[in-house]
Scaffold this motif. Structure first.
Motif, PDB file in Angstrom:
ATOM      1  N   ALA B 225     -20.342 -27.645 -21.804  1.00 60.54           N
ATOM      2  CA  ALA B 225     -19.746 -26.314 -21.719  1.00 60.54           C
ATOM      3  C   ALA B 225     -20.863 -25.332 -21.436  1.00 60.54           C
ATOM      4  CB  ALA B 225     -19.060 -25.962 -23.032  1.00 60.54           C
ATOM      5  N   GLY B 226     -20.496 -24.114 -21.112  1.00 62.10           N
ATOM      6  CA  GLY B 226     -21.472 -23.029 -21.010  1.00 62.10           C
ATOM      7  C   GLY B 226     -22.070 -22.843 -19.636  1.00 62.10           C
ATOM      8  N   GLU B 227     -22.088 -23.884 -18.831  1.00 62.68           N
ATOM      9  CA  GLU B 227     -22.629 -23.826 -17.468  1.00 62.68           C
ATOM     10  C   GLU B 227     -21.754 -24.723 -16.594  1.00 62.68           C
ATOM     11  OE1 GLU B 227     -27.400 -23.615 -18.393  1.00 62.68           O
ATOM     12  OE2 GLU B 227     -26.421 -25.557 -18.356  1.00 62.68           O
ATOM     13  N   PRO B 228     -21.787 -24.507 -15.289  1.00 62.24           N
ATOM     14  CA  PRO B 228     -20.893 -25.317 -14.436  1.00 62.24           C
ATOM     15  C   PRO B 228     -21.376 -26.747 -14.170  1.00 62.24           C
ATOM     16  CG  PRO B 228     -22.130 -23.748 -13.105  1.00 62.24           C
ATOM     17  CD  PRO B 228     -22.493 -23.476 -14.531  1.00 62.24           C
ATOM     18  N   GLY B 297      -9.564 -18.190  -5.536  1.00 60.13           N
ATOM     19  CA  GLY B 297      -9.361 -16.808  -5.964  1.00 60.13           C
ATOM     20  C   GLY B 297      -9.875 -16.612  -7.363  1.00 60.13           C
ATOM     21  N   LYS B 298      -9.752 -15.400  -7.862  1.00 58.23           N
ATOM     22  CA  LYS B 298     -10.236 -15.160  -9.229  1.00 58.23           C
ATOM     23  C   LYS B 298      -9.115 -15.427 -10.232  1.00 58.23           C
ATOM     24  CE  LYS B 298      -9.269 -10.234  -9.723  1.00 58.23           C
ATOM     25  NZ  LYS B 298      -9.755  -8.939 -10.124  1.00 58.23           N
ATOM     26  N   MET B 299      -9.540 -15.858 -11.390  1.00 56.70           N
ATOM     27  CA  MET B 299      -8.572 -16.232 -12.420  1.00 56.70           C
ATOM     28  C   MET B 299      -8.224 -15.050 -13.314  1.00 56.70           C
ATOM     29  SD  MET B 299      -8.796 -19.088 -15.419  1.00 56.70           S
ATOM     30  CE  MET B 299     -10.016 -18.261 -16.431  1.00 56.70           C
ATOM     31  N   ILE B 300      -6.924 -14.880 -13.522  1.00 60.81           N
ATOM     32  CA  ILE B 300      -6.416 -13.941 -14.526  1.00 60.81           C
ATOM     33  C   ILE B 300      -5.733 -14.812 -15.568  1.00 60.81           C
ATOM     34  CG2 ILE B 300      -4.840 -12.018 -14.921  1.00 60.81           C
ATOM     35  CD1 ILE B 300      -5.196 -11.868 -11.639  1.00 60.81           C
ATOM     36  N   ILE B 301      -6.107 -14.647 -16.806  1.00 59.57           N
ATOM     37  CA  ILE B 301      -5.644 -15.617 -17.806  1.00 59.57           C
ATOM     38  C   ILE B 301      -5.073 -14.943 -19.044  1.00 59.57           C
ATOM     39  CG2 ILE B 301      -7.967 -15.877 -18.816  1.00 59.57           C
ATOM     40  CD1 ILE B 301      -7.218 -18.910 -19.172  1.00 59.57           C
ATOM     41  N   LYS B 317     -12.991 -13.043 -13.843  1.00 57.20           N
ATOM     42  CA  LYS B 317     -13.979 -13.081 -12.741  1.00 57.20           C
ATOM     43  C   LYS B 317     -14.336 -14.515 -12.329  1.00 57.20           C
ATOM     44  CE  LYS B 317     -14.767  -8.526 -13.342  1.00 57.20           C
ATOM     45  NZ  LYS B 317     -13.960  -7.575 -12.601  1.00 57.20           N
ATOM     46  N   ASP B 318     -13.786 -15.513 -13.028  1.00 63.02           N
ATOM     47  CA  ASP B 318     -14.060 -16.900 -12.643  1.00 63.02           C
ATOM     48  C   ASP B 318     -13.335 -17.221 -11.343  1.00 63.02           C
ATOM     49  OD1 ASP B 318     -15.634 -17.558 -14.843  1.00 63.02           O
ATOM     50  OD2 ASP B 318     -13.908 -18.135 -16.058  1.00 63.02           O
ATOM     51  N   LEU B 319     -14.004 -17.941 -10.469  1.00 54.86           N
ATOM     52  CA  LEU B 319     -13.388 -18.359  -9.209  1.00 54.86           C
ATOM     53  C   LEU B 319     -12.893 -19.794  -9.344  1.00 54.86           C
ATOM     54  CD1 LEU B 319     -15.962 -16.913  -6.656  1.00 54.86           C
ATOM     55  CD2 LEU B 319     -13.719 -15.973  -7.240  1.00 54.86           C
ATOM     56  N   ILE B 320     -11.613 -19.991  -9.039  1.00 58.65           N
ATOM     57  CA  ILE B 320     -11.016 -21.329  -9.158  1.00 58.65           C
ATOM     58  C   ILE B 320     -10.017 -21.554  -8.026  1.00 58.65           C
ATOM     59  CG2 ILE B 320     -11.259 -21.468 -11.681  1.00 58.65           C
ATOM     60  CD1 ILE B 320      -8.277 -20.753 -11.919  1.00 58.65           C
ATOM     61  N   ILE B 336      -7.559 -27.741 -11.775  1.00 58.14           N
ATOM     62  CA  ILE B 336      -8.315 -26.867 -10.873  1.00 58.14           C
ATOM     63  C   ILE B 336      -9.434 -27.711 -10.277  1.00 58.14           C
ATOM     64  CG2 ILE B 336      -7.693 -24.664 -11.898  1.00 58.14           C
ATOM     65  CD1 ILE B 336     -10.410 -24.711 -13.340  1.00 58.14           C
ATOM     66  N   LYS B 337      -9.533 -27.625  -8.967  1.00 64.55           N
ATOM     67  CA  LYS B 337     -10.424 -28.514  -8.235  1.00 64.55           C
ATOM     68  C   LYS B 337     -11.890 -28.137  -8.476  1.00 64.55           C
ATOM     69  CE  LYS B 337     -11.281 -30.042  -3.532  1.00 64.55           C
ATOM     70  NZ  LYS B 337     -11.023 -29.748  -2.135  1.00 64.55           N
ATOM     71  N   GLY B 338     -12.663 -29.110  -8.910  1.00 65.88           N
ATOM     72  CA  GLY B 338     -14.105 -28.885  -9.087  1.00 65.88           C
ATOM     73  C   GLY B 338     -14.455 -27.927 -10.216  1.00 65.88           C
ATOM     74  N   GLY B 339     -13.519 -27.647 -11.105  1.00 66.43           N
ATOM     75  CA  GLY B 339     -13.791 -26.757 -12.239  1.00 66.43           C
ATOM     76  C   GLY B 339     -13.939 -25.302 -11.818  1.00 66.43           C
ATOM     77  N   VAL B 340     -14.669 -24.547 -12.618  1.00 68.87           N
ATOM     78  CA  VAL B 340     -14.942 -23.148 -12.264  1.00 68.87           C
ATOM     79  C   VAL B 340     -16.061 -23.170 -11.232  1.00 68.87           C
ATOM     80  CG1 VAL B 340     -15.725 -20.909 -13.111  1.00 68.87           C
ATOM     81  CG2 VAL B 340     -14.187 -22.300 -14.513  1.00 68.87           C
ATOM     82  N   VAL B 341     -15.754 -22.740 -10.019  1.00 68.50           N
ATOM     83  CA  VAL B 341     -16.722 -22.923  -8.926  1.00 68.50           C
ATOM     84  C   VAL B 341     -17.669 -21.730  -8.769  1.00 68.50           C
ATOM     85  CG1 VAL B 341     -15.387 -24.596  -7.603  1.00 68.50           C
ATOM     86  CG2 VAL B 341     -14.955 -22.157  -7.285  1.00 68.50           C
ATOM     87  N   GLY B 342     -17.481 -20.712  -9.544  1.00 70.88           N
ATOM     88  CA  GLY B 342     -18.381 -19.567  -9.478  1.00 70.88           C
ATOM     89  C   GLY B 342     -17.714 -18.364 -10.126  1.00 70.88           C
ATOM     90  N   ARG B 343     -18.379 -17.240 -10.014  1.00 72.30           N
ATOM     91  CA  ARG B 343     -17.801 -16.016 -10.557  1.00 72.30           C
ATOM     92  C   ARG B 343     -17.768 -14.975  -9.443  1.00 72.30           C
ATOM     93  NH1 ARG B 343     -17.242 -14.748 -15.607  1.00 72.30           N
ATOM     94  NH2 ARG B 343     -17.928 -12.628 -15.284  1.00 72.30           N
ATOM     95  N   SER B 344     -16.714 -14.178  -9.441  1.00 72.25           N
ATOM     96  CA  SER B 344     -16.585 -13.200  -8.367  1.00 72.25           C
ATOM     97  C   SER B 344     -17.723 -12.183  -8.426  1.00 72.25           C
ATOM     98  CB  SER B 344     -15.227 -12.509  -8.420  1.00 72.25           C
ATOM     99  OG  SER B 344     -15.026 -11.912  -9.665  1.00 72.25           O
ATOM    100  N   ASP B 345     -18.327 -11.996  -9.621  1.00 67.37           N
ATOM    101  CA  ASP B 345     -19.451 -11.062  -9.711  1.00 67.37           C
ATOM    102  C   ASP B 345     -20.807 -11.789  -9.703  1.00 67.37           C
ATOM    103  OD1 ASP B 345     -19.232 -12.230 -12.156  1.00 67.37           O
ATOM    104  OD2 ASP B 345     -19.090 -10.370 -13.303  1.00 67.37           O
ATOM    105  N   ASP B 346     -20.794 -13.089  -9.408  1.00 65.71           N
ATOM    106  CA  ASP B 346     -22.003 -13.906  -9.435  1.00 65.71           C
ATOM    107  C   ASP B 346     -22.469 -14.221  -8.015  1.00 65.71           C
ATOM    108  OD1 ASP B 346     -23.946 -15.371 -10.729  1.00 65.71           O
ATOM    109  OD2 ASP B 346     -22.803 -17.226 -10.646  1.00 65.71           O
TER     110      ASP B 346
END
Lengths: 62, 447
Positions: B225-228, B297-301, B317-320, B336-346
């Motif tokens: 956890a904590g990192e991709p 797209g970005k996740m709203i949860i 802000k997570d991209l999934i 979700i394919k490949g997990g959290v693939v990045g952040r929209s602000d990253d």
């Protein structure tokens, strides 16, 4: 897989458990050891509800 | 005693985890109505937000109606906190005396957000994690080592409680240093552990320096956890090869909860726990909602059951993106394919090209002969962006530098469309991190 009737029966048992725990909580008065442990039991019962009762109450068990 | 071990099935909740999609959606709608009503009635902050948007609990009749509701951003939580009821402010939905747990965000993107939880919320956190651990094959017979500093960050706290909940034995590796942790794993023959990818690789490195091959230890499953990293194939492979263990990813956040997980099938995606969370994906450019697979797209949860400080339509802000294929494990919770693939602000623009730091990690960790550590520094020389990539060649492999350099440059060009100034450093000289690594530095903002 569980049958509809079995799930309903489990749900009824969860409800009964919750009612008992809530009654117990009302009657603990000035008895912290009972009151706080009952509060924890109710939190655990909530997890039973999340895992099954919500599903039954949403009419999804048939 | 030699009691016969019970044979357990593959699902923590065999009813909800195999529910048909339309039924899951119905359950989500009913639960969304409940958390919306709860929040509307109890939080001054949320009520104001909804009244300004002219939406009330009775207005929600379908999951499409949910999209009319305003989102909550982290910055909004920062603004209302550190005020009465101290320190949580007006988002608190329970009396202060019902709060039993305090955690805070890491503050990576600004002032930390405080997160209150009731005991019921804490049970819920552990329940979310119980779904994760069970899906990853943890069972009551496991002895789970947890090598993290138990503190104000939620990290693996709920993993600890969930491991207890599922009946496993927990060994808290709290204040021990890395060497002592490795010795404790060895002594107790621990079978599983939880850590950030950075620390999993760092522990393996330390073990080797101690003369211990980490794969000779008894760890057979690792939850990250904590990192991709655990969803980046080359990093996952390094961890699995080092430890001789299966490595699983999961994603969670302090304000959200533990909302998705990789299962034993390791099908290249993470299951969203759709019984406990409602995940929406929104196109960052157009604002359109995405239901089909393959569009990022970005996740709203929304956490559907969290009571003290609810998480309703949180802009993570997570991209999934949704995966196209169902998982062979039989769970109907979408992947979700490949997990959290990045952040929209990253994701940042360098030389006019969009660059995701995870793409660099995928390349570096995929090259044989490089160590696990690297550092990326983006700077400006005049008006031109420059990227320096610092890497280490493993001890004894220095002679392979020409091959490594060529391979690195080619792969970086292919995967990121950018050129780099590559610096080779002596093995062991780049910074080592214990928890979340800070390998990407953008110095352009200082100019």
């Amino acid at each position: 897989m569980h049958k509809h009737a079995e799930l309903i029966e489990i749900h009824q048992k969860i409800l009964s458990l919750k009612n008992t725990a809530e009654e117990l909580k009302q009657s603990t008065g000035d008895f912290p050891a009972l009151a706080r442990n009952t509060a924890r039991i109710l939190a655990s019962i909530k997890m039973l509800e999340l895992n099954l009762s919500d599903f039954v109450e949403a009419g999804l068990s048939d | 005693m030699g009691a016969v071990q019970k044979e357990w099935g593959p699902y923590w909740n065999p009813v909800l985890e195999t529910l048909r999609h339309e039924r899951i959606r119905k359950l989500q709608l009913e639960k969304f109505k409940r958390i919306f009503k709860w929040t509307y009635e109890r939080s001054k902050f949320h009520r104001g937000l909804y009244e300004n948007a002219d939406i009330r609990p009775g207005d929600i009749r379908s999951l499409e109606d949910v999209r009319r509701m305003p989102m909550v951003e982290k910055s909004m939580m920062r603004d209302i906190q550190r005020k009465d009821p101290f320190p949580y402010g007006d988002a608190l939905c329970v009396p202060l005396e019902d709060v039993s747990e305090f955690r805070q965000t890491s503050g990576t993107t600004g002032q930390p957000v405080y997160q209150p939880d009731t005991w019921q919320d804490w049970e819920w956190w552990a329940e979310c994690w119980a779904y994760i651990l069970w899906a990853q094959g943890y069972r009551p017979s496991d002895r789970v080592f947890i090598p993290f500093g138990y503190n104000v960050f939620v990290a693996f706290w709920a993993g600890h409680y969930a491991a207890e909940k599922i009946g496993a034995e927990v060994v808290p590796g709290g204040v021990l240093d890395t060497q002592a942790r490795i010795l404790k794993i060895q002594e107790l023959k621990c079978t599983a552990m939880m850590a950030t990818p950075t620390y999993v690789l760092g522990m393996a490195d330390t073990a080797r320096k101690m003369g211990i091959d980490p794969s000779s230890l008894t760890i057979r499953r690792i939850t990250c956890a904590g990192e991709p990293g655990a969803s980046i194939p080359s990093t996952k492979k390094r961890m699995e090869d080092a430890w001789g263990a299966k490595v699983f990813d999961h994603a969670g956040a302090t304000e959200i909860g533990a909302w998705c997980f990789e299962c034993e099938a390791q099908s290249g995606g993470l299951h969203v726990n759709e019984a406990f969370f409602l995940v929406e994906i929104q196109d960052v450019e157009t604002g359109e909602y995405i239901e089909e697979p393959g569009r990022r797209g970005k996740m709203i949860i929304t956490a559907l059951d969290r009571e003290a400080q609810p998480c309703v339509r949180f802009d993570s802000k997570d991209l999934i993106e949704w995966a196209a294929e169902p998982c062979p494990c039989g769970r109907t919770f979408r992947l979700i394919k490949g997990g959290v693939v990045g952040r929209s602000d990253d994701i940042t623009k360098v030389k006019g090209v969009l660059l995701a730091p995870s793409a660099i990690e995928e390349v570096v960790r995929g090259i044989d002969g490089l160590s696990d550590e690297f550092e990326v520094i983006v700077d400006k020389v005049g008006d031109i962006d420059r990227i320096a990539l610092k890497v280490e060649i493993l001890g004894g492999r220095e002679g392979e530098r020409p091959r490594i350099e060529t391979q690195l440059k080619d792969q970086l060009r292919l995967k990121t469309n950018l050129g780099y100034n590559i610096e080779f450093h002596k093995y062991g000289t780049l910074p080592r991190y214990e928890v979340k690594a800070k390998r990407f530095k953008d110095l352009r903002k200082g100019h």
